[in-house]
Every structure is written in C-alpha cells, then in structure tokens.
Design an enzyme around this catalytic site. Sequence first.
Site, mmCIF file in Angstrom:
data_model
loop_
_atom_site.group_PDB
_atom_site.id
_atom_site.type_symbol
_atom_site.label_atom_id
_atom_site.label_comp_id
_atom_site.label_asym_id
_atom_site.label_seq_id
_atom_site.Cartn_x
_atom_site.Cartn_y
_atom_site.Cartn_z
ATOM 1 N N LYS A 11 19.767 -1.702 12.548
ATOM 2 C CA LYS A 11 21.434 -2.498 12.362
ATOM 3 C C LYS A 11 22.014 -1.964 11.010
ATOM 4 O O LYS A 11 21.114 -1.070 10.686
ATOM 5 C CB LYS A 11 20.197 -4.249 12.064
ATOM 6 C CG LYS A 11 19.405 -5.064 12.930
ATOM 7 C CD LYS A 11 18.733 -6.257 13.185
ATOM 8 C CE LYS A 11 18.482 -6.760 14.191
ATOM 9 N NZ LYS A 11 18.683 -8.428 13.957
ATOM 10 N N TYR A 51 24.610 -11.142 22.133
ATOM 11 C CA TYR A 51 23.483 -12.137 21.666
ATOM 12 C C TYR A 51 23.639 -13.367 22.332
ATOM 13 O O TYR A 51 23.784 -14.835 21.782
ATOM 14 C CB TYR A 51 23.564 -12.118 19.687
ATOM 15 C CG TYR A 51 22.821 -11.302 18.963
ATOM 16 C CD1 TYR A 51 21.234 -10.909 19.513
ATOM 17 C CD2 TYR A 51 23.303 -10.487 19.038
ATOM 18 C CE1 TYR A 51 20.711 -9.690 18.560
ATOM 19 C CE2 TYR A 51 22.580 -9.171 18.216
ATOM 20 C CZ TYR A 51 20.576 -9.176 17.901
ATOM 21 O OH TYR A 51 20.101 -8.124 17.732
ATOM 22 N N PHE A 59 21.967 -19.956 13.054
ATOM 23 C CA PHE A 59 22.334 -18.267 12.607
ATOM 24 C C PHE A 59 23.061 -17.769 13.795
ATOM 25 O O PHE A 59 23.409 -16.697 13.299
ATOM 26 C CB PHE A 59 20.711 -17.985 12.822
ATOM 27 C CG PHE A 59 20.322 -18.093 14.176
ATOM 28 C CD1 PHE A 59 20.379 -16.987 14.862
ATOM 29 C CD2 PHE A 59 18.687 -18.520 14.017
ATOM 30 C CE1 PHE A 59 19.774 -16.195 16.017
ATOM 31 C CE2 PHE A 59 18.397 -18.661 15.306
ATOM 32 C CZ PHE A 59 18.388 -17.622 16.136
ATOM 33 N N ARG A 87 7.075 -3.817 19.898
ATOM 34 C CA ARG A 87 7.217 -5.138 18.945
ATOM 35 C C ARG A 87 6.218 -5.710 18.396
ATOM 36 O O ARG A 87 5.643 -5.251 16.747
ATOM 37 C CB ARG A 87 7.024 -6.380 19.700
ATOM 38 C CG ARG A 87 8.601 -6.833 20.562
ATOM 39 C CD ARG A 87 7.898 -7.790 21.565
ATOM 40 N NE ARG A 87 8.104 -9.493 21.586
ATOM 41 C CZ ARG A 87 8.985 -9.665 20.719
ATOM 42 N NH1 ARG A 87 9.971 -9.454 20.874
ATOM 43 N NH2 ARG A 87 8.330 -10.441 20.554
ATOM 44 N N THR A 93 9.600 -10.829 13.190
ATOM 45 C CA THR A 93 11.360 -11.205 12.995
ATOM 46 C C THR A 93 11.454 -10.955 11.591
ATOM 47 O O THR A 93 12.572 -10.523 11.093
ATOM 48 C CB THR A 93 12.076 -12.208 13.480
ATOM 49 O OG1 THR A 93 11.256 -11.747 14.862
ATOM 50 C CG2 THR A 93 13.251 -12.727 13.872
ATOM 51 N N ARG A 104 9.870 -3.589 10.196
ATOM 52 C CA ARG A 104 10.708 -4.139 9.039
ATOM 53 C C ARG A 104 10.093 -4.696 8.010
ATOM 54 O O ARG A 104 10.467 -4.944 7.495
ATOM 55 C CB ARG A 104 10.535 -5.661 10.421
ATOM 56 C CG ARG A 104 11.419 -6.027 11.364
ATOM 57 C CD ARG A 104 11.047 -7.413 12.315
ATOM 58 N NE ARG A 104 12.417 -7.247 12.996
ATOM 59 C CZ ARG A 104 12.051 -7.484 14.658
ATOM 60 N NH1 ARG A 104 10.966 -8.059 14.855
ATOM 61 N NH2 ARG A 104 12.833 -7.749 15.377
ATOM 62 N N ASN A 114 17.606 -7.996 8.861
ATOM 63 C CA ASN A 114 15.573 -7.413 9.134
ATOM 64 C C ASN A 114 15.510 -6.027 9.817
ATOM 65 O O ASN A 114 14.439 -5.742 10.464
ATOM 66 C CB ASN A 114 14.722 -8.252 10.461
ATOM 67 C CG ASN A 114 15.757 -8.629 11.485
ATOM 68 O OD1 ASN A 114 16.543 -8.029 12.074
ATOM 69 N ND2 ASN A 114 15.258 -9.394 12.292
ATOM 70 N N HIS A 117 16.483 -4.355 15.798
ATOM 71 C CA HIS A 117 16.237 -5.651 17.033
ATOM 72 C C HIS A 117 15.203 -4.800 18.672
ATOM 73 O O HIS A 117 15.353 -3.576 18.440
ATOM 74 C CB HIS A 117 17.221 -5.500 17.615
ATOM 75 C CG HIS A 117 17.321 -6.403 18.923
ATOM 76 N ND1 HIS A 117 17.072 -7.627 19.210
ATOM 77 C CD2 HIS A 117 17.464 -6.005 20.441
ATOM 78 C CE1 HIS A 117 17.244 -8.180 20.401
ATOM 79 N NE2 HIS A 117 17.570 -6.670 21.209
ATOM 80 N N GLU A 128 19.398 -5.758 28.799
ATOM 81 C CA GLU A 128 19.952 -4.915 27.090
ATOM 82 C C GLU A 128 20.591 -3.793 27.210
ATOM 83 O O GLU A 128 21.327 -2.691 26.397
ATOM 84 C CB GLU A 128 19.176 -5.254 25.843
ATOM 85 C CG GLU A 128 18.540 -7.222 26.130
ATOM 86 C CD GLU A 128 18.070 -6.735 24.576
ATOM 87 O OE1 GLU A 128 17.757 -8.341 24.614
ATOM 88 O OE2 GLU A 128 16.920 -6.324 24.517
#
Length: 142
Positions: A11, A51, A59, A87, A93, A104, A114, A117, A128
């Site tokens: 990100k 998203y 948010f 993950r 998250t 993260r 964070n 993704h 995705e």
Amino acid sequence: MAIERTLSIIKPDAVEKNHTGAIISRLESEGFIVRAMKRVHLTRAEAEGFYAEHKGRGFFDELVTFMSRGPIVIMALEREDAVAKYREVIGATDPQKAAENTIRKLYGAHVGENAVHGSDKVETAVREIGYFFAGYEVSPRA
Ligand code: CMP
C-alpha cells in the site's frame, strides 16, 4: 494442500517509506513466487472499484482516499496454501494487534495504514487478480 494464488498489494504508506523491496524479499523467503507484478497509482474510482464490497462502511472514504494517494505495488503470488499462508505472514488487519514479526507489525502504523492487502479467500483472490491483471500478464507455472 493445493497450489493457490493470492493478490498482494503493497500500500501507499509502505511504498512511501521504501519498504517495497523488504516486503517482496520477505514474501519470496516465505516461499511465494511472484507470477505478476506492477507499480501503479490508482485513481479514486479505481480504488473504489477494488474495494466495492466495503462501500457503505464508515471507513470507506478514508480507505479509498488512502489507497489513491500514492503508488502501490500489486502482485499475484503463488505457493501451496497461498491465501492462508499469506494472511499468516502479514498478520492481523490492525498492525497494533498483529503478531510479532508479521509484515503489518513490522511496517504498518494503524488499521487505516496497514502496509499490505491480501485476499481473504481463494474465490476473492481470483476476482482480485482479475481486477488488476489480464490473463496473459499472469505467467503460467513453468
Ligand atoms: P485490507 O486488507 O486492505 O482490506 C480492507 C481495508 O479496510 C483493511 O485492509 C483496512 O486497511 C481498512 N479498514 C478496515 N477497518 C478499518 C477501519 N476501522 N478504519 C479504517 N480502515 C479500515
């Protein structure tokens, strides 16, 4: 366990702080193969499209503003059990709740920024990856 693909995004916060190389290196060291990769600066509309499932949540506006504020690095990653393993490697998250040494925890600041993704399940990963890459851009398994 099956060979899977998952979508990874580094990100804007992590790209701005020059953590791109460290994150890719960590992912490769965890056994992920980069099948496709690009660095792009999303428009707000492109971030909203990605998203879309979060539209209407409190948010959402903050999320798309953040995701379109600077360049990101998008990858299609492959390995055995890729979705769950990725993950595990990125952690919770909220970076403040993420386990020690997760991506993260190492590179994220808070839930809104964070660092990375990841797809939440295999079907989401297919959608995705298809959002960002044409079929020919995702290299086949050798
Ligand atoms: P990501 O894995 O990219 O999927 C959706 C994102 O929404 C998530 O990471 C967080 O960065 C963001 N998010 C989730 N909850 C909140 C929140 N309460 N405030 C701001 N952003 C959030």
